[in-house]
Motif scaffolding. Structure first.
Motif, mmCIF file in Angstrom:
data_model
loop_
_atom_site.group_PDB
_atom_site.id
_atom_site.type_symbol
_atom_site.label_atom_id
_atom_site.label_comp_id
_atom_site.label_asym_id
_atom_site.label_seq_id
_atom_site.Cartn_x
_atom_site.Cartn_y
_atom_site.Cartn_z
ATOM 1 N N GLU A 2 0.828 -1.211 0.000
ATOM 2 C CA GLU A 2 0.000 0.000 0.000
ATOM 3 C C GLU A 2 0.860 1.258 0.000
ATOM 4 O O GLU A 2 0.558 2.227 -0.699
ATOM 5 N N LYS A 3 1.947 1.235 0.778
ATOM 6 C CA LYS A 3 2.841 2.392 0.826
ATOM 7 C C LYS A 3 3.459 2.646 -0.547
ATOM 8 O O LYS A 3 3.555 3.793 -0.997
ATOM 9 N N LYS A 4 3.857 1.588 -1.223
ATOM 10 C CA LYS A 4 4.439 1.699 -2.564
ATOM 11 C C LYS A 4 3.421 2.306 -3.543
ATOM 12 O O LYS A 4 3.760 3.170 -4.347
ATOM 13 N N GLY A 57 -4.635 2.431 -3.141
ATOM 14 C CA GLY A 57 -3.763 2.295 -1.977
ATOM 15 C C GLY A 57 -4.498 2.282 -0.648
ATOM 16 O O GLY A 57 -4.048 1.645 0.293
ATOM 17 N N VAL A 58 -5.631 2.982 -0.571
ATOM 18 C CA VAL A 58 -6.322 3.084 0.719
ATOM 19 C C VAL A 58 -7.573 2.221 0.839
ATOM 20 O O VAL A 58 -8.074 2.029 1.941
ATOM 21 N N GLN A 60 -10.106 -0.868 1.173
ATOM 22 C CA GLN A 60 -10.040 -2.169 1.837
ATOM 23 C C GLN A 60 -10.918 -3.197 1.143
ATOM 24 O O GLN A 60 -11.026 -4.330 1.605
ATOM 25 N N ILE A 61 -11.536 -2.812 0.051
ATOM 26 C CA ILE A 61 -12.482 -3.708 -0.628
ATOM 27 C C ILE A 61 -11.781 -4.780 -1.467
ATOM 28 O O ILE A 61 -12.374 -5.803 -1.778
ATOM 29 N N ILE A 62 -10.521 -4.556 -1.811
ATOM 30 C CA ILE A 62 -9.796 -5.554 -2.602
ATOM 31 C C ILE A 62 -8.570 -6.034 -1.837
ATOM 32 O O ILE A 62 -8.056 -5.342 -0.965
ATOM 33 N N THR A 63 -8.113 -7.226 -2.184
ATOM 34 C CA THR A 63 -6.978 -7.837 -1.486
ATOM 35 C C THR A 63 -5.657 -7.216 -1.936
ATOM 36 O O THR A 63 -5.596 -6.512 -2.947
ATOM 37 N N LEU A 64 -4.617 -7.520 -1.212
ATOM 38 C CA LEU A 64 -3.288 -7.026 -1.550
ATOM 39 C C LEU A 64 -2.845 -7.538 -2.920
ATOM 40 O O LEU A 64 -2.251 -6.798 -3.709
ATOM 41 N N LYS A 65 -3.143 -8.791 -3.221
ATOM 42 C CA LYS A 65 -2.794 -9.354 -4.528
ATOM 43 C C LYS A 65 -3.515 -8.591 -5.639
ATOM 44 O O LYS A 65 -2.925 -8.274 -6.673
ATOM 45 N N GLU A 66 -4.786 -8.300 -5.431
ATOM 46 C CA GLU A 66 -5.567 -7.569 -6.432
ATOM 47 C C GLU A 66 -5.058 -6.136 -6.579
ATOM 48 O O GLU A 66 -4.970 -5.609 -7.694
ATOM 49 N N THR A 68 -2.027 -5.204 -6.134
ATOM 50 C CA THR A 68 -0.744 -5.304 -6.839
ATOM 51 C C THR A 68 -0.962 -5.390 -8.345
ATOM 52 O O THR A 68 -0.266 -4.719 -9.116
ATOM 53 N N ILE A 69 -1.923 -6.175 -8.768
ATOM 54 C CA ILE A 69 -2.218 -6.309 -10.200
ATOM 55 C C ILE A 69 -2.686 -4.978 -10.776
ATOM 56 O O ILE A 69 -2.183 -4.530 -11.819
ATOM 57 N N VAL A 70 -3.623 -4.327 -10.083
ATOM 58 C CA VAL A 70 -4.113 -3.021 -10.549
ATOM 59 C C VAL A 70 -2.971 -2.010 -10.585
ATOM 60 O O VAL A 70 -2.847 -1.234 -11.538
ATOM 61 N N PHE A 71 -2.129 -2.019 -9.576
ATOM 62 C CA PHE A 71 -1.000 -1.096 -9.494
ATOM 63 C C PHE A 71 -0.077 -1.231 -10.705
ATOM 64 O O PHE A 71 0.242 -0.242 -11.366
#
Length: 127
Positions: A2-4, A57-58, A60-66, A68-71
């Motif tokens: 999230e910070k990235k 980044g902020v 909470q509706i999607i997972t960290l993996k998701e 990352t893909i969007v990012f």
């Protein structure tokens, strides 16, 4: 992660403001109206997607993996789309060959579309 994402969003927004000011002031005397409009399109899309990444980044509706893909889809899309527009519109000043850069713009646009489409799909399929 999230910070990235948030740091990338801030960097894209920061640079969009600088590029926008550069286009409005420094390039105004050297580019045609059409080129300035194209340059501005690159700036707008960069800023829109900086804000998009702030949301990613902020949220909470999607997972960290998701996230990352969007990012990565979004960041690569902005670099390809806006970056190639900046290069194409200033090629008279920089000497960059437009035949090499031209095909990158639609690839960047496709990546941006995929980032939004993937986010839509992820949210739609959440239980």
């Amino acid at each position: 992660m999230e910070k990235k994402i948030l740091l990338a969003a801030c960097a894209l927004g920061f640079l969009a403001i600088i590029f926008g000011a550069f286009g409005a002031h420094a390039l105004k005397k050297t580019l045609t109206i059409e080129q300035l409009n194209s340059f501005e399109t690159g700036v707008k899309y960069q800023m829109y997607h900086a804000l998009f990444l702030l949301f990613i980044g902020v949220t909470q509706i999607i997972t960290l993996k998701e996230k990352t893909i969007v990012f990565y889809l979004t960041l690569t899309g902005v670099l390809f789309f806006s970056g190639s527009i900046y290069a194409l519109t200033t090629n008279g000043l920089t000497g960059i060959k437009s035949k090499l850069i031209g095909p990158i713009t639609p690839i960047g646009g496709l990546l941006l579309i995929l980032s939004w489409g993937y986010l839509f799909y992820v949210i739609l399929t959440k239980k």
